[in-house]
Design a protein around this motif. Structure first.
Motif, PDB file in Angstrom:
ATOM      1  N   ILE A 219       0.822  -1.206   0.000  1.00 21.23           N
ATOM      2  CA  ILE A 219       0.000   0.000   0.000  1.00 21.23           C
ATOM      3  C   ILE A 219       0.858   1.258   0.000  1.00 21.23           C
ATOM      4  N   ASN A 220       1.946   1.280   0.776  1.00 24.41           N
ATOM      5  CA  ASN A 220       2.787   2.487   0.786  1.00 24.41           C
ATOM      6  C   ASN A 220       3.830   2.471  -0.328  1.00 24.41           C
ATOM      7  N   LEU A 221       3.691   1.495  -1.234  1.00 21.87           N
ATOM      8  CA  LEU A 221       4.556   1.394  -2.415  1.00 21.87           C
ATOM      9  C   LEU A 221       6.023   1.249  -2.026  1.00 21.87           C
ATOM     10  N   ASN A 222       6.228   0.446  -0.966  1.00 20.02           N
ATOM     11  CA  ASN A 222       7.586   0.133  -0.496  1.00 20.02           C
ATOM     12  C   ASN A 222       8.399   1.390  -0.197  1.00 20.02           C
ATOM     13  N   ILE A 223       7.789   2.306   0.529  1.00 19.22           N
ATOM     14  CA  ILE A 223       8.434   3.590   0.776  1.00 19.22           C
ATOM     15  C   ILE A 223       9.748   3.442   1.549  1.00 19.22           C
ATOM     16  N   GLU A 224       9.821   2.486   2.468  1.00 18.79           N
ATOM     17  CA  GLU A 224      11.072   2.305   3.219  1.00 18.79           C
ATOM     18  C   GLU A 224      12.195   1.842   2.311  1.00 18.79           C
ATOM     19  N   ARG A 225      11.888   0.933   1.396  1.00 20.37           N
ATOM     20  CA  ARG A 225      12.908   0.459   0.462  1.00 20.37           C
ATOM     21  C   ARG A 225      13.326   1.573  -0.492  1.00 20.37           C
ATOM     22  N   LEU A 226      12.345   2.339  -0.992  1.00 19.87           N
ATOM     23  CA  LEU A 226      12.659   3.452  -1.888  1.00 19.87           C
ATOM     24  C   LEU A 226      13.589   4.448  -1.211  1.00 19.87           C
ATOM     25  N   LEU A 227      13.246   4.831   0.006  1.00 21.90           N
ATOM     26  CA  LEU A 227      14.063   5.800   0.729  1.00 21.90           C
ATOM     27  C   LEU A 227      15.438   5.231   1.076  1.00 21.90           C
ATOM     28  N   GLY A 228      15.464   3.969   1.489  1.00 17.34           N
ATOM     29  CA  GLY A 228      16.741   3.344   1.815  1.00 17.34           C
ATOM     30  C   GLY A 228      17.679   3.311   0.637  1.00 17.34           C
ATOM     31  N   ASN A 229      17.137   3.004  -0.541  1.00 16.90           N
ATOM     32  CA  ASN A 229      17.962   2.969  -1.745  1.00 16.90           C
ATOM     33  C   ASN A 229      18.382   4.365  -2.202  1.00 16.90           C
ATOM     34  N   MET A 230      17.720   5.394  -1.658  1.00 21.62           N
ATOM     35  CA  MET A 230      18.096   6.779  -1.946  1.00 21.62           C
ATOM     36  C   MET A 230      19.064   7.323  -0.897  1.00 21.62           C
ATOM     37  N   GLY A 231      19.532   6.449   0.000  1.00 19.07           N
ATOM     38  CA  GLY A 231      20.505   6.854   1.000  1.00 19.07           C
ATOM     39  C   GLY A 231      19.903   7.448   2.253  1.00 19.07           C
ATOM     40  N   VAL A 232      18.706   6.987   2.620  1.00 16.85           N
ATOM     41  CA  VAL A 232      17.997   7.529   3.786  1.00 16.85           C
ATOM     42  C   VAL A 232      17.765   6.428   4.811  1.00 16.85           C
ATOM     43  N   GLU A 233      18.046   6.731   6.059  1.00 17.39           N
ATOM     44  CA  GLU A 233      17.718   5.828   7.158  1.00 17.39           C
ATOM     45  C   GLU A 233      16.332   6.205   7.685  1.00 17.39           C
ATOM     46  N   VAL A 234      15.413   5.250   7.642  1.00 18.35           N
ATOM     47  CA  VAL A 234      14.016   5.508   7.991  1.00 18.35           C
ATOM     48  C   VAL A 234      13.706   4.951   9.371  1.00 18.35           C
ATOM     49  N   HIS A 235      13.072   5.762  10.197  1.00 20.15           N
ATOM     50  CA  HIS A 235      12.610   5.318  11.513  1.00 20.15           C
ATOM     51  C   HIS A 235      11.105   5.490  11.574  1.00 20.15           C
ATOM     52  N   LYS A 236      10.367   4.379  11.487  1.00 16.98           N
ATOM     53  CA  LYS A 236       8.913   4.520  11.566  1.00 16.98           C
ATOM     54  C   LYS A 236       8.443   4.345  13.009  1.00 16.98           C
ATOM     55  N   ILE A 237       7.343   4.992  13.321  1.00 20.19           N
ATOM     56  CA  ILE A 237       6.895   5.067  14.713  1.00 20.19           C
ATOM     57  C   ILE A 237       6.122   3.833  15.157  1.00 20.19           C
ATOM     58  N   MET A 238       5.742   2.979  14.212  1.00 21.10           N
ATOM     59  CA  MET A 238       4.860   1.880  14.588  1.00 21.10           C
ATOM     60  C   MET A 238       5.235   0.592  13.870  1.00 21.10           C
ATOM     61  N   TYR A 239       5.514  -0.438  14.653  1.00 20.44           N
ATOM     62  CA  TYR A 239       5.646  -1.805  14.162  1.00 20.44           C
ATOM     63  C   TYR A 239       4.525  -2.629  14.779  1.00 20.44           C
ATOM     64  N   LEU A 240       4.323  -3.824  14.250  1.00 21.88           N
ATOM     65  CA  LEU A 240       3.267  -4.678  14.784  1.00 21.88           C
ATOM     66  C   LEU A 240       3.470  -4.942  16.271  1.00 21.88           C
ATOM     67  N   SER A 241       4.715  -5.168  16.680  1.00 24.19           N
ATOM     68  CA  SER A 241       5.002  -5.431  18.091  1.00 24.19           C
ATOM     69  C   SER A 241       4.669  -4.227  18.961  1.00 24.19           C
ATOM     70  N   ASP A 242       4.833  -3.016  18.427  1.00 27.62           N
ATOM     71  CA  ASP A 242       4.466  -1.816  19.184  1.00 27.62           C
ATOM     72  C   ASP A 242       2.964  -1.771  19.422  1.00 27.62           C
ATOM     73  N   TYR A 243       2.203  -2.125  18.391  1.00 31.92           N
ATOM     74  CA  TYR A 243       0.738  -2.130  18.543  1.00 31.92           C
ATOM     75  C   TYR A 243       0.314  -3.143  19.600  1.00 31.92           C
ATOM     76  N   VAL A 244       0.895  -4.335  19.544  1.00 26.58           N
ATOM     77  CA  VAL A 244       0.525  -5.384  20.496  1.00 26.58           C
ATOM     78  C   VAL A 244       0.877  -4.971  21.922  1.00 26.58           C
TER      79      VAL A 244
END
Length: 359
Positions: A219-244
């Motif tokens: 759905i997000n069109l692999n935004i983390e992979r796109l940014l990572g390949n552009m030389g960006v370290e991504v920190h997202k605020i929510m993982y499944l374990s965080d929700y649980v």
């Protein structure tokens, strides 16, 4: 009873482990594709948000393959997630499907109550071990994913991060016990360590927004992979374990963190608006104080909590001197359009960093 559930990131692997450990047969829906989206869009109200449409498509594909029990979540507050189950149930019944639906509210007591219905022949001890096994897979997958966000902009071998991830997902999905999961995790983290180039100094961007769009790469069109390949370290605020841990188990550290975020957001938004809207603002302020170069907000079109946050974030960006890019996703979103906006945003951040270094 043939149980199915929607996709959201690696959640299907975790739920398969849980229900099979409880002695039930599961049918994981096919991976999300354009067809999944089309089925959901065709049978959904036009203005409903994207997660509703995609999860409805998951259910239709699973029911067509023989599933007869749907497991989904409820919700609280202004977010329309709380209405998903009943509306989807009505749509599927109108389409002629016969099924049972288990709607699990975000509360551990409600989770256990419904699991006793599914696993009525299992003892509490067996249910506990099933939870522990599924939780081990969830935690391992999230730990690896976090490691890969650091690796992508620093990988010595182009494409190695994606290869490591695919192998890890497969190995953890087929792991039969916790020691095997632990071995996969340790081996994968070692591979990440070996391929890391520590001389690189990538941009650091925070990813905030609605949980489904944040977690589900299709759905997000692999935004983390796109940014990572552009030389960006991504920190997202929510993982499944965080929700649980935060919503189901209500761990103290997560409750304390929410209070901190509420305090940060209060000058801009003084009350809960549903979903993760308030957290998007609080995390953006927190990231501005923690040396992040920018923040990207992602959310589905018509998502009420994130629309509220989106209209507040420009003021936060101005006051806190941190660039914010808001990306809205619906069934018409395409990678080319998203990539163009990301490239422009990254160029802006690089320019700001160069100017700051010179001054």
């Amino acid at each position: 009873m043939l149980i199915t559930y929607p996709h959201m990131g690696t959640m299907a692997i975790v739920l398969e482990a849980l229900f099979t450990s409880l002695g039930r047969t599961v049918l994981t829906p096919p991976p999300i594709t354009k067809r999944t989206m089309e089925l959901g869009v065709k049978n959904s109200p036009e203005t409903v948000c994207l997660p509703f449409k995609v999860t409805l498509g998951n259910f239709i594909e699973a029911l067509d393959q023989g599933a007869d029990t749907l497991v989904t979540c409820g919700g609280v507050g202004p977010c329309r997630l709380g209405y998903y189950a009943e509306v989807q149930k009505g749509i599927l019944q109108q389409l002629g499907y016969k099924f049972d639906m288990l709607v699990i509210e975000p509360d551990i007591v409600d989770v256990l109550k419904h699991l006793r219905k599914v696993a009525y022949k299992k003892s509490l001890r067996e249910i506990y071990h099933a939870f522990k096994f599924a939780g081990a897979k969830m935690n391992a997958l999230d730990s690896i994913e976090k490691g890969l966000t650091a690796l992508r902009p620093r990988q010595k071998t182009p494409g190695s991060a994606d290869a490591i991830w695919q192998r890890a997902v497969t190995d953890i999905a087929y792991s039969q016990d916790i020691p095997q999961i632990t071995n996969v995790l340790q081996d994968t983290l070692s591979k990440i360590e070996r391929d890391m180039c520590y001389d690189a100094e990538p941009l650091k961007i925070g990813l905030v927004g609605e949980i489904y769009v944040t977690i589900e790469p299709f759905i997000n069109l692999n935004i983390e992979r796109l940014l990572g390949n552009m030389g960006v370290e991504v920190h997202k605020i929510m993982y499944l374990s965080d929700y649980v841990r935060g919503h189901l188990l209500r761990k103290r550290e997560y409750l304390d963190k929410y209070e901190d975020l509420f305090a940060l957001a209060k000058p801009y938004l003084g009350h809960y608006v549903g979903g993760h809207g308030l957290k998007s603002i609080g995390h953006t302020i927190d990231m501005s104080q923690s040396g992040y170069d920018g923040v990207i907000q992602v959310y589905p079109f018509t998502c009420m909590p994130e629309v509220i946050a989106k209209n507040i974030l420009p003021k936060v960006s101005q006051d806190r001197n941190i660039p914010v890019l808001s990306l809205v996703y619906d069934e018409q979103s395409g990678e080319a359009g998203i990539l163009t906006r990301l490239e422009a945003f990254i160029d802006l951040l690089k320019s700001r960093k160069k100017i700051a270094a010179l001054s």
